[in-house]
Scaffold this motif. Structure first.
Motif, PDB file in Angstrom:
ATOM      1  N   THR A   7       0.874  -1.269  -0.228  1.00  0.00           N
ATOM      2  CA  THR A   7      -0.077   0.006   0.165  1.00  0.00           C
ATOM      3  C   THR A   7       0.871   1.239  -0.043  1.00  0.00           C
ATOM      4  O   THR A   7       1.963   1.274  -0.091  1.00  0.00           O
ATOM      5  CB  THR A   7      -0.852  -0.025   1.332  1.00  0.00           C
ATOM      6  N   ARG A   8       0.258   2.405   0.138  1.00  0.00           N
ATOM      7  CA  ARG A   8       1.081   3.666   0.055  1.00  0.00           C
ATOM      8  C   ARG A   8       1.834   3.892   1.192  1.00  0.00           C
ATOM      9  O   ARG A   8       2.565   4.698   1.422  1.00  0.00           O
ATOM     10  CB  ARG A   8       0.135   4.949  -0.145  1.00  0.00           C
ATOM     11  N   MET A   9       1.507   3.048   2.442  1.00  0.00           N
ATOM     12  CA  MET A   9       2.083   3.107   3.561  1.00  0.00           C
ATOM     13  C   MET A   9       3.136   2.173   3.769  1.00  0.00           C
ATOM     14  O   MET A   9       3.724   1.856   4.806  1.00  0.00           O
ATOM     15  CB  MET A   9       1.069   2.840   4.698  1.00  0.00           C
ATOM     16  N   GLY A  10       3.687   1.575   2.650  1.00  0.00           N
ATOM     17  CA  GLY A  10       4.969   0.399   2.994  1.00  0.00           C
ATOM     18  C   GLY A  10       5.769   0.469   1.916  1.00  0.00           C
ATOM     19  O   GLY A  10       5.698   0.978   0.731  1.00  0.00           O
ATOM     20  N   SER A  11       6.863  -0.357   1.878  1.00  0.00           N
ATOM     21  CA  SER A  11       7.872  -0.370   1.101  1.00  0.00           C
ATOM     22  C   SER A  11       8.729  -1.815   1.344  1.00  0.00           C
ATOM     23  O   SER A  11       8.542  -2.247   2.478  1.00  0.00           O
ATOM     24  CB  SER A  11       9.234   0.514   1.437  1.00  0.00           C
ATOM     25  N   TRP A  12       9.339  -2.232   0.274  1.00  0.00           N
ATOM     26  CA  TRP A  12       9.969  -3.275   0.157  1.00  0.00           C
ATOM     27  C   TRP A  12      11.582  -3.224  -0.008  1.00  0.00           C
ATOM     28  O   TRP A  12      11.929  -2.343  -0.621  1.00  0.00           O
ATOM     29  CB  TRP A  12       9.651  -4.270  -0.938  1.00  0.00           C
ATOM     30  N   VAL A  13      12.382  -4.017   0.772  1.00  0.00           N
ATOM     31  CA  VAL A  13      13.941  -4.052   0.317  1.00  0.00           C
ATOM     32  C   VAL A  13      14.358  -5.572   0.256  1.00  0.00           C
ATOM     33  O   VAL A  13      13.970  -6.092   1.134  1.00  0.00           O
ATOM     34  CB  VAL A  13      14.756  -3.218   1.640  1.00  0.00           C
ATOM     35  N   LEU A  14      14.489  -5.826  -0.818  1.00  0.00           N
ATOM     36  CA  LEU A  14      15.034  -7.313  -1.221  1.00  0.00           C
ATOM     37  C   LEU A  14      16.359  -7.813  -0.718  1.00  0.00           C
ATOM     38  O   LEU A  14      17.355  -6.794  -1.002  1.00  0.00           O
ATOM     39  CB  LEU A  14      14.503  -7.477  -2.333  1.00  0.00           C
ATOM     40  N   ASP A  15      16.485  -8.915  -0.262  1.00  0.00           N
ATOM     41  CA  ASP A  15      17.831  -9.311  -0.010  1.00  0.00           C
ATOM     42  C   ASP A  15      18.767  -9.617  -1.092  1.00  0.00           C
ATOM     43  O   ASP A  15      18.067 -10.395  -2.112  1.00  0.00           O
ATOM     44  CB  ASP A  15      17.486 -10.532   0.934  1.00  0.00           C
ATOM     45  N   ARG A  16      19.808  -9.117  -1.156  1.00  0.00           N
ATOM     46  CA  ARG A  16      20.565  -9.404  -2.556  1.00  0.00           C
ATOM     47  C   ARG A  16      20.963 -10.825  -2.755  1.00  0.00           C
ATOM     48  O   ARG A  16      21.287 -11.389  -3.799  1.00  0.00           O
ATOM     49  CB  ARG A  16      22.009  -8.670  -2.537  1.00  0.00           C
ATOM     50  N   ARG A  17      20.828 -11.766  -1.625  1.00  0.00           N
ATOM     51  CA  ARG A  17      21.280 -13.295  -1.923  1.00  0.00           C
ATOM     52  C   ARG A  17      19.940 -14.070  -2.370  1.00  0.00           C
ATOM     53  O   ARG A  17      19.857 -15.166  -2.675  1.00  0.00           O
ATOM     54  CB  ARG A  17      21.403 -13.915  -0.341  1.00  0.00           C
ATOM     55  N   GLY A  18      18.791 -13.261  -2.588  1.00  0.00           N
ATOM     56  CA  GLY A  18      17.464 -13.967  -3.265  1.00  0.00           C
ATOM     57  C   GLY A  18      16.823 -14.735  -2.310  1.00  0.00           C
ATOM     58  O   GLY A  18      16.669 -14.567  -1.006  1.00  0.00           O
ATOM     59  N   GLN A  19      16.512 -16.053  -2.786  1.00  0.00           N
ATOM     60  CA  GLN A  19      15.828 -17.100  -1.955  1.00  0.00           C
ATOM     61  C   GLN A  19      14.401 -16.283  -1.272  1.00  0.00           C
ATOM     62  O   GLN A  19      14.071 -17.043  -0.508  1.00  0.00           O
ATOM     63  CB  GLN A  19      16.564 -17.615  -1.195  1.00  0.00           C
ATOM     64  N   GLY A  20      13.903 -15.576  -2.027  1.00  0.00           N
ATOM     65  CA  GLY A  20      12.570 -14.801  -1.614  1.00  0.00           C
ATOM     66  C   GLY A  20      12.773 -14.092  -0.200  1.00  0.00           C
ATOM     67  O   GLY A  20      11.766 -13.998   0.333  1.00  0.00           O
ATOM     68  N   ARG A  21      13.798 -13.676   0.242  1.00  0.00           N
ATOM     69  CA  ARG A  21      14.113 -12.900   1.372  1.00  0.00           C
ATOM     70  C   ARG A  21      13.922 -11.390   1.230  1.00  0.00           C
ATOM     71  O   ARG A  21      14.180 -10.924   0.135  1.00  0.00           O
ATOM     72  CB  ARG A  21      15.495 -13.311   1.866  1.00  0.00           C
ATOM     73  N   GLY A  22      13.432 -10.875   2.304  1.00  0.00           N
ATOM     74  CA  GLY A  22      13.201  -9.340   1.912  1.00  0.00           C
ATOM     75  C   GLY A  22      12.517  -8.742   3.472  1.00  0.00           C
ATOM     76  O   GLY A  22      12.387  -9.477   4.243  1.00  0.00           O
ATOM     77  N   VAL A  23      12.525  -7.441   3.314  1.00  0.00           N
ATOM     78  CA  VAL A  23      12.113  -6.690   4.420  1.00  0.00           C
ATOM     79  C   VAL A  23      11.135  -5.863   3.858  1.00  0.00           C
ATOM     80  O   VAL A  23      11.144  -5.246   3.127  1.00  0.00           O
ATOM     81  CB  VAL A  23      13.418  -6.014   5.219  1.00  0.00           C
ATOM     82  N   ARG A  24      10.011  -5.799   4.936  1.00  0.00           N
ATOM     83  CA  ARG A  24       8.906  -4.734   4.282  1.00  0.00           C
ATOM     84  C   ARG A  24       8.915  -3.869   5.509  1.00  0.00           C
ATOM     85  O   ARG A  24       8.777  -4.229   6.667  1.00  0.00           O
ATOM     86  CB  ARG A  24       7.604  -5.535   4.344  1.00  0.00           C
ATOM     87  N   ILE A  25       8.773  -2.760   5.096  1.00  0.00           N
ATOM     88  CA  ILE A  25       8.527  -1.488   6.004  1.00  0.00           C
ATOM     89  C   ILE A  25       7.226  -0.874   5.919  1.00  0.00           C
ATOM     90  O   ILE A  25       6.992  -0.430   4.721  1.00  0.00           O
ATOM     91  CB  ILE A  25       9.788  -0.405   6.006  1.00  0.00           C
ATOM     92  N   THR A  26       6.547  -0.945   6.981  1.00  0.00           N
ATOM     93  CA  THR A  26       4.917  -0.454   6.814  1.00  0.00           C
ATOM     94  C   THR A  26       4.776   0.513   7.903  1.00  0.00           C
ATOM     95  O   THR A  26       5.146   0.259   9.066  1.00  0.00           O
ATOM     96  CB  THR A  26       4.150  -1.684   7.054  1.00  0.00           C
TER      97      THR A  26
END
Length: 137
Positions: A7-26
């Motif tokens: 949504t307009r209230m969140g962002s994603w930062v994907l892990d450079r190692r891949g494998q579906g990893r990431g951090v969501r900031i909401t």
């Protein structure tokens, strides 16, 4: 990893190692908090709710760590490891010196015992062809 819609209230930062990893900031205005969530594929593995002050501390910590990464590493001399090993060997040799005295006393005691008279013998045993037992250290 396919990034889920944010949504307009969140962002994603994907892990450079891949494998579906990431951090969501909401952003959660109703809680007056930021939520950091750790994702693996489409599964949330954990969350942290941060007040604005806590989030500022996280940003500061990340900034400090990035600044440390930006510093150039000191040049490494190829002889640094050799110098370190030689210093360690010298230290070990110095530690071994006092032990040499202990071994010397033990060997001297053995020499004294070997030269002692057996029980019940009235005359000393003549030395062998090479003289009394001696040890050289």
């Amino acid at each position: 990893m396919t990034v889920p819609a944010v949504t307009r209230m969140g962002s994603w930062v994907l892990d450079r190692r891949g494998q579906g990893r990431g951090v969501r900031i909401t952003r959660h205005p109703e809680l007056h908090a930021i939520n950091l969530s750790i994702w693996r594929d489409s599964v949330c593995a954990g969350t942290v709710h941060l007040t604005p002050a806590d989030a500022a501390e996280v940003v500061q910590a990340i900034t400090v760590q990035l600044a440390e990464l930006a510093r150039p590493a000191p040049p490494v001399r190829s002889t640094d490891r050799v110098d370190e090993l030689e210093a360690r060997i010298a230290e070990l040799e110095q530690q071994a010196l006092p032990r040499r005295g202990v071994w010397r006393r033990v060997l001297d005691t053995l020499v004294d015992v070997s030269a002692a008279q057996p029980f019940g013998r009235s005359t000393p045993t003549p030395p062998g062809p090479t003289g009394p037992l001696s040890v050289v250290c």
